[in-house]
Design an enzyme around this catalytic site. Structure first.
Site, PDB file in Angstrom:
ATOM      1  N   LYS A   1       0.922  -1.371   0.182  1.00  0.00           N
ATOM      2  CA  LYS A   1       0.021  -0.071  -0.113  1.00  0.00           C
ATOM      3  C   LYS A   1       1.000   1.252   0.017  1.00  0.00           C
ATOM      4  O   LYS A   1       0.356   2.204  -0.692  1.00  0.00           O
ATOM      5  CB  LYS A   1      -0.997   0.039   1.212  1.00  0.00           C
ATOM      6  CG  LYS A   1      -2.047  -1.050   1.076  1.00  0.00           C
ATOM      7  CD  LYS A   1      -3.337  -0.823   1.829  1.00  0.00           C
ATOM      8  CE  LYS A   1      -3.079  -1.188   3.222  1.00  0.00           C
ATOM      9  NZ  LYS A   1      -4.629  -1.547   3.871  1.00  0.00           N
TER      10      LYS A   1
ATOM     11  N   GLU B   1      -1.346  -1.546   9.720  1.00  0.00           N
ATOM     12  CA  GLU B   1      -0.990  -0.768   8.714  1.00  0.00           C
ATOM     13  C   GLU B   1      -1.908   0.806   8.637  1.00  0.00           C
ATOM     14  O   GLU B   1      -1.314   1.720   8.297  1.00  0.00           O
ATOM     15  CB  GLU B   1      -0.828  -1.432   7.409  1.00  0.00           C
ATOM     16  CG  GLU B   1       0.344  -2.352   7.430  1.00  0.00           C
ATOM     17  CD  GLU B   1       0.392  -3.185   6.189  1.00  0.00           C
ATOM     18  OE1 GLU B   1       0.126  -2.558   4.940  1.00  0.00           O
ATOM     19  OE2 GLU B   1       0.824  -4.327   6.096  1.00  0.00           O
TER      20      GLU B   1
ATOM     21  N   HIS C   1      -1.271   5.159   9.379  1.00  0.00           N
ATOM     22  CA  HIS C   1      -1.362   6.336   8.597  1.00  0.00           C
ATOM     23  C   HIS C   1      -2.097   7.517   9.374  1.00  0.00           C
ATOM     24  O   HIS C   1      -2.433   8.646   9.049  1.00  0.00           O
ATOM     25  CB  HIS C   1      -2.347   6.141   7.695  1.00  0.00           C
ATOM     26  CG  HIS C   1      -2.105   5.349   6.360  1.00  0.00           C
ATOM     27  ND1 HIS C   1      -0.919   6.104   5.460  1.00  0.00           N
ATOM     28  CD2 HIS C   1      -1.903   4.157   6.253  1.00  0.00           C
ATOM     29  CE1 HIS C   1      -0.697   5.223   4.520  1.00  0.00           C
ATOM     30  NE2 HIS C   1      -1.190   3.472   5.073  1.00  0.00           N
TER      31      HIS C   1
HETATM   32  P1  NAD Z   1      -2.624 -10.632   8.602  1.00  0.00           P
HETATM   33  O1  NAD Z   1      -2.086 -10.015   9.507  1.00  0.00           O
HETATM   34  O2  NAD Z   1      -4.217 -11.169   8.582  1.00  0.00           O
HETATM   35  O3  NAD Z   1      -2.038 -11.950   8.084  1.00  0.00           O
HETATM   36  C1  NAD Z   1      -0.641 -11.833   7.869  1.00  0.00           C
HETATM   37  C2  NAD Z   1      -0.015 -13.293   7.616  1.00  0.00           C
HETATM   38  O4  NAD Z   1       1.386 -13.286   7.307  1.00  0.00           O
HETATM   39  C3  NAD Z   1      -0.247 -14.127   8.725  1.00  0.00           C
HETATM   40  O5  NAD Z   1      -0.778 -15.454   8.272  1.00  0.00           O
HETATM   41  C4  NAD Z   1       1.177 -14.411   9.216  1.00  0.00           C
HETATM   42  O6  NAD Z   1       1.354 -15.532   9.862  1.00  0.00           O
HETATM   43  C5  NAD Z   1       1.953 -14.368   8.002  1.00  0.00           C
HETATM   44  N1  NAD Z   1       3.387 -13.857   8.195  1.00  0.00           N
HETATM   45  C6  NAD Z   1       3.895 -12.878   8.827  1.00  0.00           C
HETATM   46  N2  NAD Z   1       5.256 -12.941   8.959  1.00  0.00           N
HETATM   47  C7  NAD Z   1       5.540 -14.041   8.213  1.00  0.00           C
HETATM   48  C8  NAD Z   1       6.625 -14.194   7.582  1.00  0.00           C
HETATM   49  N3  NAD Z   1       7.866 -13.879   8.022  1.00  0.00           N
HETATM   50  N4  NAD Z   1       6.814 -15.513   6.772  1.00  0.00           N
HETATM   51  C9  NAD Z   1       5.693 -15.859   6.361  1.00  0.00           C
HETATM   52  N5  NAD Z   1       4.572 -15.553   6.743  1.00  0.00           N
HETATM   53  C10 NAD Z   1       4.384 -14.477   7.387  1.00  0.00           C
HETATM   54  O7  NAD Z   1      -2.694  -9.877   7.100  1.00  0.00           O
HETATM   55  P2  NAD Z   1      -3.680  -9.212   6.288  1.00  0.00           P
HETATM   56  O8  NAD Z   1      -4.702  -8.350   6.848  1.00  0.00           O
HETATM   57  O9  NAD Z   1      -4.262 -10.197   5.614  1.00  0.00           O
HETATM   58  O10 NAD Z   1      -2.853  -8.056   5.216  1.00  0.00           O
HETATM   59  C11 NAD Z   1      -2.020  -8.822   4.287  1.00  0.00           C
HETATM   60  C12 NAD Z   1      -1.268  -7.591   3.641  1.00  0.00           C
HETATM   61  O11 NAD Z   1      -2.245  -7.084   2.530  1.00  0.00           O
HETATM   62  C13 NAD Z   1      -1.353  -6.248   4.499  1.00  0.00           C
HETATM   63  O12 NAD Z   1       0.319  -5.780   4.107  1.00  0.00           O
HETATM   64  C14 NAD Z   1      -2.197  -5.115   3.896  1.00  0.00           C
HETATM   65  O13 NAD Z   1      -1.762  -3.911   3.921  1.00  0.00           O
HETATM   66  C15 NAD Z   1      -2.548  -5.630   2.454  1.00  0.00           C
HETATM   67  N6  NAD Z   1      -3.599  -5.041   2.173  1.00  0.00           N
HETATM   68  C16 NAD Z   1      -3.829  -4.407   0.746  1.00  0.00           C
HETATM   69  C17 NAD Z   1      -4.807  -4.056   0.288  1.00  0.00           C
HETATM   70  C18 NAD Z   1      -5.064  -3.159  -1.116  1.00  0.00           C
HETATM   71  O14 NAD Z   1      -5.920  -2.860  -1.620  1.00  0.00           O
HETATM   72  N7  NAD Z   1      -3.904  -2.961  -1.631  1.00  0.00           N
HETATM   73  C19 NAD Z   1      -5.957  -4.070   1.136  1.00  0.00           C
HETATM   74  C20 NAD Z   1      -6.156  -4.784   2.344  1.00  0.00           C
HETATM   75  C21 NAD Z   1      -4.955  -5.125   2.763  1.00  0.00           C
END
Ligand code: NAD
Length: 339
Positions: free
Chosen positions: A132, A202, A206
């Site tokens: 993001k 995240e 902001h």
């Molecule tokens: P979350 O916290 O629900 O899950 C994160 C996952 O990553 C967990 O399963 C965790 O075990 C794993 N993880 C953490 N460190 C790790 C490592 N070193 N190796 C392997 N796995 C690891 O996260 P989420 O809420 O699903 O968000 C994921 C990403 O998606 C975030 O960066 C968020 O900003 C992004 N996102 C983007 C948008 C968009 O529109 N562009 C919208 C929503 C979320």
């Protein structure tokens, strides 16, 4: 070719083998999205404590249930492995055409560092992120030559915003001779913040008075206490969102003309407002006008992130097969619909 033959030739092309890195809210949703596709097969998933890998494909329901009950897909019998370097291990052993990086970008160079691991390993294929922050995308764009030399086709900013809405802005811009303003406003409704911890942290980063680092350092109890104060609602203005650099790099509009803000309700799956992008510009005849693209309120954040992510993975795969490597943003390439 007659239509039957076209159908046959479509059916015999092997499914794209995909992996999902990060199995939280978005990673699990991504697995469910792939389960409904015949052109893609989910063969690998990784979280912080382990990974699961099976060439014949993962059972989505079992993977999600195991993660939810035990905290890692590494507990999946017999294909799971518990490890604290799941990404490195998967890179070494798994045959995967493309990965969706559904990882937290905490700290802000976490995903760029994962990309570096892929480059170092000699792995070749497609990587897609839904990252993001502007500064995170800038770090990745600076890696263009290394990615090219490594034979990796990296698609960045390919979620909802950045992603779907940035691409919509790029398309809407075509009506104008000059773009004046791109305004993205998102509404997100989730039933509980624990389902999307990284996304919520995240977003907190902001808010005025917070940074990526302070948000990352917050305990779950501190996040809950903050959400209690705001009745579960986060209101975000003038966010540092990569839609700006992506539209600038695509030559559409300077980054100072792009704004992103939104409202996230962490206690109600109903969207607090309709997500939209407004693109204002001047036509060749001198008329000033605004195109508005609004997402359906019934579509979830997960649907609007994971759909595009795999659409861009498919597009990236086509580039990769043509020997086109490097890095591309959602504003430059049209996603391909995954059947
Ligand atoms: P979350 O916290 O629900 O899950 C994160 C996952 O990553 C967990 O399963 C965790 O075990 C794993 N993880 C953490 N460190 C790790 C490592 N070193 N190796 C392997 N796995 C690891 O996260 P989420 O809420 O699903 O968000 C994921 C990403 O998606 C975030 O960066 C968020 O900003 C992004 N996102 C983007 C948008 C968009 O529109 N562009 C919208 C929503 C979320």
């Amino acid at each position: 070719m007659n239509s039957e033959k076209i159908k046959n030739s479509l059916n015999i092309s092997p499914a794209i083998r995909v992996g999902v890195l990060g199995f939280g809210g978005l990673g699990q949703a991504a697995a469910k999205v792939v389960a409904g596709k015949r052109e893609m097969i989910l063969v690998a998933a990784a979280d912080q404590k382990g990974y699961a890998y099976a060439t014949e494909g993962l059972n989505t329901e079992k993977s999600v249930a195991t993660y939810q009950a035990q905290g890692s897909v590494g507990y999946l019998e017999p294909i799971g492995t518990l490890t604290n370097q799941s990404i490195q291990d998967l890179i070494e052993i798994a045959e995967v055409d493309g990965y969706f990086l559904a990882l937290p970008n905490l700290p802000n160079d976490f995903i760029p560092n994962v990309a570096k691991e892929f480059i170092k390993s000699g792995w070749r294929g497609v990587l897609v992120d839904a990252i993001k922050r502007t500064t995170a995308v800038e770090q990745l764009l600076a890696m263009r030559e290394e990615l090219e030399a490594a034979g990796i086709t990296y698609m960045t900013g390919c979620g909802a915003t950045p992603g779907l809405l940035t691409a919509a802005a790029a398309l809407a811009a075509q009506s104008y001779a000059e773009i004046h303003q791109v305004e993205i406003t998102f509404g997100v409704g989730i039933a509980n913040w624990e389902a999307y911890r990284a996304t919520v942290r995240e977003d907190i980063g902001h808010m005025p008075g917070y940074t990526v680092e302070t948000a990352r350092a917050m305990t779950d109890a501190e996040v809950e206490a903050l959400l209690d104060k705001t009745n579960g609602v986060l209101t975000l203005k003038n966010m540092e969102h990569a839609d700006d650099v992506m539209l600038e790099v695509a030559g559409i509009v300077g980054r100072d003309r792009v704004t992103v803000g939104g409202v996230v309700d962490t206690r109600n799956p109903k969207k607090p407002l309709s997500t939209n992008v407004k693109v204002t510009g001047r036509t060749f005849e001198g008329k000033i006008s605004t195109h508005t693209f609004t997402l359906g309120d019934e579509t979830s954040m997960a649907a609007n992130v994971c759909g595009p992510a795999f659409g861009y993975l498919k597009a990236g795969r086509q580039l990769h097969q043509r020997g086109i490597y490097g890095i591309f943003t959602a504003a430059e390439i049209m996603p391909q619909f995954v059947r």
